[in-house]
Design an enzyme around this catalytic site. Structure first.
Site, PDB file in Angstrom:
ATOM      1  N   GLY A 230     -12.207 -15.389 -32.714  1.00 17.95           N
ATOM      2  CA  GLY A 230     -13.553 -15.706 -32.251  1.00 17.95           C
ATOM      3  C   GLY A 230     -14.252 -14.442 -31.830  1.00 17.95           C
ATOM      4  CG  HIS A 231     -17.759 -13.537 -32.842  1.00 18.68           C
ATOM      5  ND1 HIS A 231     -18.954 -13.642 -33.508  1.00 18.68           N
ATOM      6  CD2 HIS A 231     -16.808 -13.382 -33.798  1.00 18.68           C
ATOM      7  CE1 HIS A 231     -18.747 -13.554 -34.827  1.00 18.68           C
ATOM      8  NE2 HIS A 231     -17.448 -13.405 -35.011  1.00 18.68           N
TER       9      HIS A 231
END
Length: 394
Positions: A239-240
């Site tokens: 994810g970020h």
């Protein structure tokens, strides 16, 4: 047996019967209203009927989704309702495979204006593979839908829920107050486009605890108007990372205040903890933020502030972010960076970051060479051991 004991026994039996009768009358099983656990039959109408019965109940009610697989199209569970409602899910709820059936609704499952509400258990699978393929191919696709949304909700508990394969965001809280989200798992492939985990905005008093987010965009996206937010015991990756922003999309924008991210682990994510704003004028702000007791495992940007965000190069070149960032503390953050620049604090030329505190930071570069830091218009202080070396202006 004395008469008084007999009378008490009869009274207890009567009260027990009444309690059981009331409890039974306040349980609304979706199957009783026509839902089919076959994963093929459209159960949208049956779910709505069960909800409507619970919503008008004069005392606490429970909507039950038993074991099995239930197909749901776009649906809104509307409030406010008369009493507390528990939405208890033992089975799996799936979306139609044809993403075009959602149109431009923007949501799949919406809880609107619900108060004193609990969503407990269950798996929600948006089956977004077709939508992702459309997005990746460059076709003219619909905007996509959020899987589970709460709008203008108050006093909510979300527990033990699993959301899979969201088209875009898994779970959104918009305009909500006093929400606890615990032991939730959000899962989508790391390469799925724009599949944020949690998104919260214009909300106060939200807690995320004990959750796992594996997705293709932000694990948690924190938008304008968020206040008194706690994120703890989060497992993020892929994810970020956890992102405050993007902010400064609009000139007049609510600020973000009193955010704590603690006791969490980031594994293989693009970012760890990030504050991000467009390079545009804004009256917004970010203040009183604590990032503490965090572990980074092969994270590309463990600590990052980016106030020059302008990915499309439209509407923001040669501009400066007006978002004022102040009183942000990074404390006891350790682990490994996948890039040499482990700490990057790039603040606005017109609104420098102030009151930044770095304390007990130990980030190393995976390749065996020392990690580095970079600061621009960032003012603050450093306490304890800072690795890589602090670049803050005093």
């Amino acid at each position: 047996m004395t008469k008084s004991v007999i009378r008490f026994s009869l009274l207890f039996t009567l009260l027990t019967f009444i309690d059981v009768s009331i409890s039974a009358s306040n349980v609304f099983n979706v199957v009783s209203f026509g839902a089919k656990p076959d994963g093929v039959t459209d159960s949208t109408g049956a779910f709505l009927k069960a909800w409507q019965g619970a919503c008008v109940s004069a005392s606490s009610a429970t909507v039950v989704v038993p074991k099995g697989t239930f197909l749901l199209k776009v649906i809104t569970f509307g409030g406010p309702c008369k009493s507390k409602i528990t939405f208890q899910v033992a089975g799996t709820v799936i979306a139609p495979e044809d993403y075009r059936t959602f149109g431009n609704s923007g949501f799949w499952i919406l809880f609107n204006k619900v108060n004193r509400f609990s969503l407990v258990g269950g798996t929600f699978d948006a089956r977004a593979n077709g939508f992702w393929s459309c997005r990746k191919s460059g076709q003219n696709c619909p905007p996509g839908v959020r899987s589970i949304s709460f709008n203008s909700a108050k006093d909510v508990i979300i527990s033990g829920v699993k959301s899979m394969n969201s088209q875009v965001t898994h779970m959104t809280l918009n305009g909500c107050t006093n929400v606890v989200v615990r032991n939730v798992k959000l899962v989508a492939p790391g390469n799925s486009p724009n599949t944020d985990g949690f998104h919260v905005q214009h909300s106060t008093g939200v807690t995320f605890t004990g959750s796992t987010v594996q997705t293709g965009d932000d694990c948690v996206a924190i938008g304008p108007g968020t206040r008194n937010l706690l994120i703890t015991k989060l497992a993020c990756g892929p994810g970020h990372g956890v992102s405050i922003g993007s902010l400064a999309k609009e000139l007049k924008e609510d600020g973000v205040e009193n955010v704590t991210v603690s006791s969490s682990v980031f594994t293989g994510s693009q970012n760890g903890v990030r504050i991000k704003s467009w390079a545009r004028p804004s009256n917004g702000f970010v203040r009183t933020v604590f990032f503490q007791d965090l572990v980074m495992k092969n994270v590309e940007n463990p600590i990052i502030i980016d106030q020059n965000y302008c990915p499309t190069h439209e509407g923001c070149p040669n501009e400066y972010s007006g978002v004022k960032i102040s009183q942000v503390t990074y404390k006891n953050i350790q682990g490994t960076s996948a890039t040499q620049e482990a700490m990057k604090l790039v603040c606005s030329k017109s609104s420098p970051c102030t009151g930044i505190t770095l304390q007990d930071i130990k980030l190393t570069y995976n390749k065996g060479t020392p990690a580095t830091s970079f600061c621009f218009n960032a003012v603050g202080k450093s306490l304890g051991v800072i690795q890589p070396t602090s670049c803050l202006n005093r």
